[in-house]
Structure formats: structure tokens, C-alpha cells
Design a protein around this motif. Structure first.
Motif, PDB file in Angstrom:
ATOM      1  N   GLU A 356       0.850  -1.185   0.000  1.00  0.00           N
ATOM      2  CA  GLU A 356       0.000   0.000   0.000  1.00  0.00           C
ATOM      3  C   GLU A 356       0.888   1.237   0.000  1.00  0.00           C
ATOM      4  O   GLU A 356       1.965   1.246   0.601  1.00  0.00           O
ATOM      5  CB  GLU A 356      -0.881  -0.007   1.245  1.00  0.00           C
ATOM      6  CG  GLU A 356      -1.805   1.199   1.350  1.00  0.00           C
ATOM      7  CD  GLU A 356      -2.650   1.177   2.612  1.00  0.00           C
ATOM      8  OE1 GLU A 356      -3.835   0.802   2.542  1.00  0.00           O
ATOM      9  OE2 GLU A 356      -2.103   1.535   3.685  1.00  0.00           O
ATOM     10  N   ILE A 357       0.453   2.285  -0.699  1.00  0.00           N
ATOM     11  CA  ILE A 357       1.215   3.533  -0.793  1.00  0.00           C
ATOM     12  C   ILE A 357       0.366   4.656  -0.205  1.00  0.00           C
ATOM     13  O   ILE A 357      -0.798   4.817  -0.571  1.00  0.00           O
ATOM     14  CB  ILE A 357       1.572   3.860  -2.256  1.00  0.00           C
ATOM     15  CG1 ILE A 357       2.430   2.736  -2.867  1.00  0.00           C
ATOM     16  CG2 ILE A 357       2.298   5.198  -2.347  1.00  0.00           C
ATOM     17  CD1 ILE A 357       2.608   2.861  -4.360  1.00  0.00           C
ATOM     18  N   VAL A 358       0.961   5.437   0.685  1.00  0.00           N
ATOM     19  CA  VAL A 358       0.244   6.547   1.318  1.00  0.00           C
ATOM     20  C   VAL A 358       1.043   7.831   1.159  1.00  0.00           C
ATOM     21  O   VAL A 358       2.224   7.883   1.544  1.00  0.00           O
ATOM     22  CB  VAL A 358      -0.006   6.271   2.820  1.00  0.00           C
ATOM     23  CG1 VAL A 358      -0.702   7.478   3.464  1.00  0.00           C
ATOM     24  CG2 VAL A 358      -0.835   5.013   3.007  1.00  0.00           C
ATOM     25  N   PHE A 359       0.419   8.857   0.587  1.00  0.00           N
ATOM     26  CA  PHE A 359       0.978  10.207   0.563  1.00  0.00           C
ATOM     27  C   PHE A 359       0.272  10.990   1.674  1.00  0.00           C
ATOM     28  O   PHE A 359      -0.941  11.217   1.609  1.00  0.00           O
ATOM     29  CB  PHE A 359       0.745  10.874  -0.790  1.00  0.00           C
ATOM     30  CG  PHE A 359       1.803  10.581  -1.810  1.00  0.00           C
ATOM     31  CD1 PHE A 359       2.563  11.603  -2.355  1.00  0.00           C
ATOM     32  CD2 PHE A 359       2.046   9.280  -2.228  1.00  0.00           C
ATOM     33  CE1 PHE A 359       3.548  11.344  -3.294  1.00  0.00           C
ATOM     34  CE2 PHE A 359       3.025   9.006  -3.170  1.00  0.00           C
ATOM     35  CZ  PHE A 359       3.780  10.041  -3.706  1.00  0.00           C
ATOM     36  N   ASP A 360       1.056  11.380   2.683  1.00  0.00           N
ATOM     37  CA  ASP A 360       0.486  12.026   3.868  1.00  0.00           C
ATOM     38  C   ASP A 360       0.953  13.478   3.936  1.00  0.00           C
ATOM     39  O   ASP A 360       2.077  13.767   4.342  1.00  0.00           O
ATOM     40  CB  ASP A 360       0.940  11.253   5.116  1.00  0.00           C
ATOM     41  CG  ASP A 360       0.257  11.758   6.384  1.00  0.00           C
ATOM     42  OD1 ASP A 360      -0.534  12.709   6.307  1.00  0.00           O
ATOM     43  OD2 ASP A 360       0.534  11.186   7.456  1.00  0.00           O
ATOM     44  N   HIS A 361       0.072  14.411   3.488  1.00  0.00           N
ATOM     45  CA  HIS A 361       0.365  15.848   3.498  1.00  0.00           C
ATOM     46  C   HIS A 361       1.721  16.143   2.846  1.00  0.00           C
ATOM     47  O   HIS A 361       2.562  16.849   3.398  1.00  0.00           O
ATOM     48  CB  HIS A 361       0.353  16.405   4.923  1.00  0.00           C
ATOM     49  CG  HIS A 361      -1.012  16.383   5.542  1.00  0.00           C
ATOM     50  ND1 HIS A 361      -1.481  15.289   6.249  1.00  0.00           N
ATOM     51  CD2 HIS A 361      -2.005  17.311   5.543  1.00  0.00           C
ATOM     52  CE1 HIS A 361      -2.710  15.547   6.681  1.00  0.00           C
ATOM     53  NE2 HIS A 361      -3.063  16.760   6.258  1.00  0.00           N
ATOM     54  N   VAL A 362       1.928  15.593   1.657  1.00  0.00           N
ATOM     55  CA  VAL A 362       3.214  15.729   0.962  1.00  0.00           C
ATOM     56  C   VAL A 362       3.251  17.019   0.144  1.00  0.00           C
ATOM     57  O   VAL A 362       2.365  17.280  -0.676  1.00  0.00           O
ATOM     58  CB  VAL A 362       3.469  14.518   0.040  1.00  0.00           C
ATOM     59  CG1 VAL A 362       4.696  14.760  -0.843  1.00  0.00           C
ATOM     60  CG2 VAL A 362       3.648  13.256   0.866  1.00  0.00           C
ATOM     61  N   SER A 363       4.289  17.806   0.402  1.00  0.00           N
ATOM     62  CA  SER A 363       4.570  18.998  -0.410  1.00  0.00           C
ATOM     63  C   SER A 363       6.009  18.908  -0.889  1.00  0.00           C
ATOM     64  O   SER A 363       6.857  18.265  -0.249  1.00  0.00           O
ATOM     65  CB  SER A 363       4.379  20.281   0.406  1.00  0.00           C
ATOM     66  OG  SER A 363       3.036  20.433   0.813  1.00  0.00           O
ATOM     67  N   PHE A 364       6.280  19.570  -2.013  1.00  0.00           N
ATOM     68  CA  PHE A 364       7.641  19.525  -2.548  1.00  0.00           C
ATOM     69  C   PHE A 364       7.950  20.797  -3.327  1.00  0.00           C
ATOM     70  O   PHE A 364       7.121  21.273  -4.113  1.00  0.00           O
ATOM     71  CB  PHE A 364       7.833  18.315  -3.468  1.00  0.00           C
ATOM     72  CG  PHE A 364       9.210  18.240  -4.081  1.00  0.00           C
ATOM     73  CD1 PHE A 364      10.292  17.808  -3.315  1.00  0.00           C
ATOM     74  CD2 PHE A 364       9.426  18.628  -5.388  1.00  0.00           C
ATOM     75  CE1 PHE A 364      11.568  17.763  -3.857  1.00  0.00           C
ATOM     76  CE2 PHE A 364      10.699  18.578  -5.943  1.00  0.00           C
ATOM     77  CZ  PHE A 364      11.769  18.138  -5.175  1.00  0.00           C
ATOM     78  N   SER A 365       9.153  21.317  -3.099  1.00  0.00           N
ATOM     79  CA  SER A 365       9.681  22.450  -3.865  1.00  0.00           C
ATOM     80  C   SER A 365      11.074  22.076  -4.347  1.00  0.00           C
ATOM     81  O   SER A 365      11.879  21.518  -3.582  1.00  0.00           O
ATOM     82  CB  SER A 365       9.760  23.711  -2.999  1.00  0.00           C
ATOM     83  OG  SER A 365       8.485  24.100  -2.554  1.00  0.00           O
ATOM     84  N   TYR A 366      11.365  22.378  -5.592  1.00  0.00           N
ATOM     85  CA  TYR A 366      12.710  22.114  -6.111  1.00  0.00           C
ATOM     86  C   TYR A 366      13.708  23.062  -5.463  1.00  0.00           C
ATOM     87  O   TYR A 366      13.351  24.191  -5.104  1.00  0.00           O
ATOM     88  CB  TYR A 366      12.735  22.267  -7.630  1.00  0.00           C
ATOM     89  CG  TYR A 366      12.121  21.090  -8.359  1.00  0.00           C
ATOM     90  CD1 TYR A 366      12.869  19.950  -8.595  1.00  0.00           C
ATOM     91  CD2 TYR A 366      10.796  21.116  -8.787  1.00  0.00           C
ATOM     92  CE1 TYR A 366      12.312  18.848  -9.253  1.00  0.00           C
ATOM     93  CE2 TYR A 366      10.225  20.031  -9.443  1.00  0.00           C
ATOM     94  CZ  TYR A 366      10.995  18.904  -9.677  1.00  0.00           C
ATOM     95  OH  TYR A 366      10.447  17.818 -10.303  1.00  0.00           O
ATOM     96  N   PRO A 367      14.962  22.634  -5.293  1.00  0.00           N
ATOM     97  CA  PRO A 367      15.974  23.495  -4.677  1.00  0.00           C
ATOM     98  C   PRO A 367      16.080  24.836  -5.403  1.00  0.00           C
ATOM     99  O   PRO A 367      16.024  24.903  -6.630  1.00  0.00           O
ATOM    100  CB  PRO A 367      17.271  22.676  -4.825  1.00  0.00           C
ATOM    101  CG  PRO A 367      16.815  21.262  -4.923  1.00  0.00           C
ATOM    102  CD  PRO A 367      15.505  21.306  -5.651  1.00  0.00           C
ATOM    103  N   ASN A 368      16.223  25.903  -4.625  1.00  0.00           N
ATOM    104  CA  ASN A 368      16.391  27.269  -5.145  1.00  0.00           C
ATOM    105  C   ASN A 368      15.178  27.770  -5.921  1.00  0.00           C
ATOM    106  O   ASN A 368      15.285  28.715  -6.702  1.00  0.00           O
ATOM    107  CB  ASN A 368      17.649  27.371  -6.028  1.00  0.00           C
ATOM    108  CG  ASN A 368      18.905  26.929  -5.304  1.00  0.00           C
ATOM    109  OD1 ASN A 368      19.085  27.244  -4.133  1.00  0.00           O
ATOM    110  ND2 ASN A 368      19.759  26.191  -5.993  1.00  0.00           N
ATOM    111  N   SER A 369      14.046  27.099  -5.755  1.00  0.00           N
ATOM    112  CA  SER A 369      12.829  27.542  -6.430  1.00  0.00           C
ATOM    113  C   SER A 369      11.889  28.170  -5.412  1.00  0.00           C
ATOM    114  O   SER A 369      11.735  27.681  -4.292  1.00  0.00           O
ATOM    115  CB  SER A 369      12.125  26.352  -7.115  1.00  0.00           C
ATOM    116  OG  SER A 369      10.877  26.752  -7.645  1.00  0.00           O
TER     117      SER A 369
END
Length: 608
Positions: A356-369
Motif C-alpha cells: 500500500e502507498i500513502v501520501f500524507d500531506h506531501v509537499s515539494f519544492s525544487y531546490p532554489n525555487s
């Protein structure tokens, strides 16, 4: 003031000259002890050779002046000449040994660098900063003047010049301490000028290394068979030339600045040398005419002063060369020491079945962005469930897949696979769970069988290979080839190889994923080169072939993902709609609008 201090900190080398020398000698001891000992043996030889030649001249003049017999003169000359000849032969042997083994030493570091490129965390080399570090490291290794090769001869030079300088200083000091001070003072001034230039070059590398990388890219693409058709049909050669010319002009600006500084420093060095040597020789002539030093002493001190200048100048030059080499070697060490953030030690046990795969409140920003690519994603892919990620370009679908693959770490939140966060798994073991097919498919100039199995010939399971070729729809094509699955790929490398079409490449990539048999299947638009009907058939076949596996599919053509248990519609990094196909169509939102718009272009697929 704060900005200036930051800039200074930014260009300051991470590793000192002694640190780099110790590092290289330690590595040499580990990898090639012969090179280590040859380097140490050559140092005293380089000092003794000119010293013996100096005393040979002095003794000859002294013996002749004292009226010694021819036999005595010949004995002295033969003994010292034999010693000089022996040292010359030994020096040639040892220097050749150092040169050859140092050449091999560079390739050992090239191997370390290549391993780092292939093995380091993905985010270390995808970012512009990582690319620049990698290019600077490669530049250090791609020529014979690189630090990993030249450091040994430079180390010999600086040590021998230092020992020679101390020895000659003691001898000349008996003539006059002022001569020693004069020779030292002038040469030290020369040293600081060269040192400042070395730091200027190191500080400004970041201006021209990105240009070098772009020039390399243009050069490679100009001869790349993959773009040869576009180059001709779209008349891109002129554009390529203009881009290359513009980049070359920018690069030449920095080359000219470097050359001008080098010329100015060479001129300054010549003036200092003229003043230094002129004063020293003038003093020696004065001592001869006024204080009556003997002819033998004149010859001795004249040779000592001449060689002293060489020792002192050699010390400065070898130190500057060693320092410049060290600064270049800093680039290599900085890349080799890039830290890996993912777990490389003992990790959690992998799930035996599709997890099973769970994304739990996942946020992402690329470096220096400044932009957030993914924003607070919350969803679950149940064991064996198949989901589709859809949305327009730039919605964040591929970034989501990279996070799931463990190529990036979330900026916030966590991703759990089998009730364990990805970070808890050993990175390389976690990759074994995944069978991934990206849109950009990489083929290697090896056989079709090896391209699918990605292992040596003897380890290939032929029955499994045959099965996945049939399942992927590539079997009939392979059977028509002269050597079947043993046929080499890429005509640009092998004369008797074959090239696959876009659709055939994607079928091969699917066969590769099937052969690996991971418990998590990810398809990131690998069928983009196929027509809508063929893509739909391929996805349906893949759905059938991977039954039981937890799967993630990405496609621009929404009809291809209708079979999925759940569809996530992404926009600007957020999930704005979620559900199965029928649920989203009833919702009448953006998914339904996009599906209806696309259905006008391939009604046949919609009706399947």
C-alpha cells in the motif's frame, strides 16, 4: 557588507593545499604503492644532480689552479661524472615510472568520479548547482594536466626545490647573507602576485564552467544521430551555429581576461628576475675584483647563485602550480564528497507483496525555487490497486512519481510504502520494488536481450525473456532480425546493429519493466509515441499483465486510463478531483471536460 562577506565565503576553497596533498598521498598509498615510493625516491635525486655538477666544476678549476697531476684530475672527474651519470639514469627511470603510473592514477579517479555520477542521490546531479559541480570535476580529469596526474611531479618539484633552496642558502650565506635576502625578497614578491592570480581563476570558474557545459551540449547534439533528421528538415544548423558562436564569444571574453592577466604576471616576473640576478652577479664580480676570492670559489658561487635562482623560482612556480592544481582538485573532491541523504545503510525489510502507498500531506519544492511544485497531497493507493495521474503539462505528475521512486525527498509530509516511510528503506533495496518506465527511454549499444534484462549474458533467464517479449508485443519484430534477441542496438555505434522505431522502443521498455517484475509498477507516459488506439491497447494489456501489482499510470490521453481503480486529476500541484472514471464523469468537472474534448479526436478509443 554582508553580501560581500557571503561572496568571499562562497569562493573560498573547501580544502587546503596540505589537506589535498595528504589526501592524494593517502589514496596513492592505498591504490599504488609503487607510485608513492617512486615519488619519494626522486626528490633527493633532483637535488643531488645539479649540486654534483656544481662541485665538479669547482674541483676541476681548483685542481688546475693548484697544478695537480693529470691522473688526479681525471680520477676526480671520472668519479663525480660516474655518480652524475648513475643519478641521471636512475632519475630517468623513476620519472618515467611516475609519469606512467600517475597517468593510470588519473583514470582511477575518473572511475571514482563516474561511479559517483551513477550512484549518488539523483537530486545531487539533476540541479544546476549539481551539474556545475559535476562538470568542474570532469574538467579536472579530462586532460593530462589534471591534478590527479600532475600532483606527483609537482610534489617532487616543490620538495626538491625546498631542499635545494635550504642547502644552497646555507652555502651562499658564507659569501653574504644579503645576497640570500635579496634573492628571497624578490622571488617572494613574485609568489604573491602568482598566488593572487590563482585565486582569481578559481573564484571566476563558476562564470565559464556553465558556458563550457553548454558548448559541450551543443557540440554533442550537433553530431547526435537522434536529432539528425530535425537538424536537416527544420534547418537548425544555422541556429545551432549562432548559439554556438554566441556561447563561444562569451567564453572567449573570459579566456582573454585570463590570458591578459597571465601576460602581465609573466612580464612582472621577468622584471623581478632581471633585477634580482643582476644585483647578485654584480655583487659576486665586486667580491672577485675587490676582495680577491679565488677562481674556484668564483666558479662555485657563480654556479650556486645561478642554481639558487632556479631553486627559488622553481619553488615559487612549483608552489603556484601545486596551488592551482590543488584548487582544481578541490572541484573534484567537492563533487566526490557530495553527501547522499537517502539511507545507504541497513534499512527496513521490503514488503513481500505489492504494498500500500500513502501520501500524507506531501509537499515539494525544487531546490532554489520559490514555487511549490506539489502542495499537501493526501491519497492512498491500496495494495494491488491501480491509479492514474492525469492533468495538463506542469501539473506535477512526474514530480510525484520521482518522489514515489525515492529520487527526491518531500519538502513536507511523508510517503509510506508498506506502512514504512521511504526514508527507512535502504535506498538501493527500495529500488528493487520498482518497475518504472519513463517517457524518455534509454537504450544502450548492447543486445536487445541485455537491454531488457540489464545483466550479463550468462545471467539472462531466456524463458522469461521470451515471455516478456511476447507480452510486450515485440516478439515478432525480434524474430525477424538476423540474430533475434542477440541483435545489437544503435547503428551509430555498431555497423551491423539495428535501430528501433519510437513505438518499438517503448515496447522494449515495457518488456524491461516486466522482466524486472517489481511489486510497484509505474508508467510515466511511456506510450506517447503510439497512436491513441495502440496506447489504449497497450495500457489494457499492461493492466492484465500486472494484475495484483500496485500500479501508477500517467497519460495525457484520458481514455487510456479508464480501467484504473482510481484517477487523480492534478492541477498546479494539487489534487482537485479524485475518483474512478464513471464518478469523475458524473461529477462533470475538469476531468469530464478534458475527456470530452479529447474524445472528439479519437472516438474509436472512447467506444472501446
Amino acid at each position: 557588507m554582508k553580501n560581500k562577506n557571503k561572496n568571499k565565503e562562497k569562493v573560498k576553497p573547501l580544502y587546503s593545499l596540505p589537506s589535498n596533498i595528504i589526501f592524494l598521498l593517502q589514496k596513492s598509498w592505498q591504490m599504488d604503492k609503487t607510485l608513492f615510493f617512486a615519488t619519494l625516491i626522486r626528490i633527493p635525486i633532483v637535488v643531488l644532480l645539479p649540486l654534483l655538477a656544481t662541485y665538479l666544476s669547482k674541483y676541476v678549476v681548483e685542481l688546475v689552479s693548484n697544478g695537480s697531476s693529470a691522473g688526479t684530475l681525471i680520477t676526480y672527474v671520472l668519479c663525480i661524472s660516474a655518480a652524475i651519470l648513475s643519478l641521471h639514469l636512475l632519475n630517468n627511470f623513476v620519472s618515467t615510472k611516475i609519469e606512467w603510473r600517475a597517468y593510470g592514477n588519473r583514470f582511477l579517479y575518473l572511475n571514482l568520479s563516474n561511479h559517483k555520477i551513477m550512484d549518488t542521490d539523483y537530486d545531487n546531479i539533476e540541479s544546476p548547482d549539481g551539474q556545475t559541480k559535476m562538470q568542474k570535476a570532469i574538467n579536472t580529469l579530462t586532460n593530462n594536466g589534471g591534478g590527479t596526474q600532475q600532483i606527483f611531479s609537482q610534489f617532487v618539484n616543490i620538495c626538491s626545490n625546498s631542499i635545494g633552496l635550504v642547502t644552497y642558502s646555507a652555502l651562499i650565506f658564507t659569501l653574504s647573507p644579503w645576497i640570500v635576502l635579496l634573492l628571497c625578497g624578490m622571488t617572494i614578491a613574485n609568489y604573491y602576485v602568482n598566488k593572487a592570480n590563482n585565486y582569481w581563476v578559481h573564484k571566476n570558474k563558476d562564470h565559464w564552467v556553465p558556458i563550457d557545459r553548454k558548448l559541450g551540449y551543443i557540440s554533442n547534439k550537433a553530431g547526435d544521430f537522434e536529432v539528425a533528421k530535425d537538424m536537416r528538415l527544420y534547418g537548425m544548423s544555422g541556429w545551432f551555429k549562432n548559439v554556438f558562436a554566441g556561447l563561444l564569444a562569451d567564453r572567449m571574453v573570459w579566456s582573454k581576461k585570463t590570458e591578459k592577466r597571465g601576460f602581465a604576471i609573466d612580464f612582472f616576473s621577468a622584471v623581478m628576475t632581471f633585477i634580482r640576478d643582476g644585483a647578485a652577479y654584480g655583487f659576486l664580480i665586486y667580491q672577485t675584483t675587490q676582495n680577491g676570492i679565488t677562481a674556484a670559489e668564483f666558479v662555485l658561487y657563480f654556479a650556486l647563485i645561478s642554481q639558487y635562482s632556479n631553486w627559488l623560482l622553481g619553488l615559487i612556480e612549483s608552489y603556484n602550480e601545486l596551488q592551482a592544481t590543488s584548487l582544481g582538485f578541490c572541484d573534484l573532491r567537492e563533487f566526490l564528497d557530495l553527501p547522499d541523504h537517502f539511507n545507504r545503510g541497513k534499512g527496513a525489510e521490503l514488503p513481500l507483496n505489492s504494498p500500500e502507498i500513502v501520501f500524507d500531506h506531501v509537499s515539494f519544492s525544487y531546490p532554489n525555487s520559490e514555487n511549490t511544485t506539489l502542495k499537501h497531497l493526501n491519497f492512498t493507493v491500496k495494495q494491488g490497486e491501480k491509479i492514474a495521474l492525469v492533468g495538463i503539462n506542469g501539473a506535477g505528475k512526474t514530480t510525484l512519481v520521482k518522489l514515489l521512486c525515492g529520487l527526491y525527498r518531500p519538502t513536507d509530509g511523508e510517503i509510506r510504502v508498506g506502512n514504512v516511510t521511504i526514508a527507512e528503506y535502504n535506498r538501493d533495496e527500495y529500488y528493487k520494488l520498482l518497475s518504472v518506465v519513463f517517457q524518455d527511454i534509454s537504450l544502450m549499444p548492447i543486445s536487445i536481450a541485455k537491454n531488457i534484462a540489464l545483466c550479463e549474458e550468462k545471467h539472462i533467464d531466456r524463458e522469461r525473456l521470451k515471455q516478456v517479449l511476447k507480452l510486450s508485443g515485440l516478439y515478432e519484430k525480434v524474430q525477424m532480425l538476423p540474430e533475434k534477441e542477440n541483435t545489437l542496438l544503435l547503428k551509430s555505434i555498431h555497423e551491423h546493429a539495428t535501430d528501433l522505431s519510437g513505438g518499438e522502443k517503448q515496447k522494449l521498455a515495457l518488456a524491461r519493466a516486466l522482466y524486472k517484475g517489481g511489486n510497484i509498477i509505474i508508467l510515466d507516459e511511456p506510450t506517447a509515441a503510439l497512436d491513441p488506439i495502440a496506447e489504449n491497447e497497450m495500457y489494457l494489456k499492461y493492466n492484465e499483465l500486472t494484475s495484483g501489482a500496485t500500479s501508477v499510470f500517467i497519460s495525457h490521453r484520458l481514455s487510456s486510463t479508464r480501467f484504473c481503480d482510481k484517477i487523480l486529476f492534478l492541477e498546479h500541484g494539487e489534487i482537485i478531483e479524485e475518483g474512478c472514471h464513471d464518478e469523475l464523469m458524473k461529477l462533470g468537472g475538469k476531468y469530464a471536460d478534458m475527456f470530452n474534448l479529447q474524445s472528439h479526436y479519437y472516438k474509436e478509443v472512447v467506444e472501446v
